[in-house]
Motif scaffolding. Structure first.
Motif, PDB file in Angstrom:
ATOM      1  N   HIS A   1      40.405  41.309  47.859  1.00 47.66           N
ATOM      2  CA  HIS A   1      38.293  42.173  47.693  1.00 47.66           C
ATOM      3  C   HIS A   1      37.739  41.905  47.921  1.00 47.66           C
ATOM      4  O   HIS A   1      37.435  40.437  47.332  1.00 47.66           O
TER       5      HIS A   1
ATOM      6  N   ARG B   1      39.559  45.350  40.530  1.00 50.26           N
ATOM      7  CA  ARG B   1      37.730  43.975  40.255  1.00 50.26           C
ATOM      8  C   ARG B   1      37.723  44.425  39.129  1.00 50.26           C
ATOM      9  O   ARG B   1      36.658  46.208  39.533  1.00 50.26           O
TER      10      ARG B   1
ATOM     11  N   ILE C   1      39.081  39.362  38.386  1.00 47.67           N
ATOM     12  CA  ILE C   1      40.426  40.160  39.126  1.00 47.67           C
ATOM     13  C   ILE C   1      41.384  40.321  37.949  1.00 47.67           C
ATOM     14  O   ILE C   1      41.853  39.452  37.567  1.00 47.67           O
TER      15      ILE C   1
END
Length: 115
Positions: free
Chosen positions: A51, A71, A78
């Protein structure tokens, strides 16, 4: 001191679900890419999901459609939601945070998928 602390691992039956968390502290990680990796016994560490700071998400082919990375920027955390778990998902799962200069790893959390 920068720390990444994973939690949520454990023993689960095939087909079950687990949710992993990785809480980051010591700095703001809003401009870091963060991700989940795993390492099975006798195998190299591999990327599971990532991410980026601008919310680009990527998954390993082996987990697409089963795992979801999320997230929370406010909490510097996360998550990895893992569904339809298989025995081959058994591994130690690590989170990391990286930018162009720095790379941090957590200590890992063990996931065992077995009946």
């Amino acid at each position: 001191q920068v720390q990444l602390v994973e939690s949520g691992g454990g023993l689960v039956q095939p087909g079950g679900s687990l949710r992993l968390s990785c809480a980051a502290s010591g700095t703001s990680f809003s401009l870091y890419a963060m991700g989940w990796y795993r390492q099975a016994p006798g195998k190299q560490r591999e990327l599971v999901a990532s991410h980026t700071s601008d919310s680009n998400i990527d998954y390993a082919d082996s987990v697409k459609g089963r795992f979801t990375i999320a997230r929370d920027y406010a909490k510097n955390t996360i998550y990895l939601q893992m569904n339809s778990l298989k025995p081959e998902d058994t591994a130690v799962y690590y989170c990391n945070a990286r930018n162009t200069r720095l790379l941090y790893w957590g200590q890992g959390t063990k996931v065992t998928v077995s009946s």
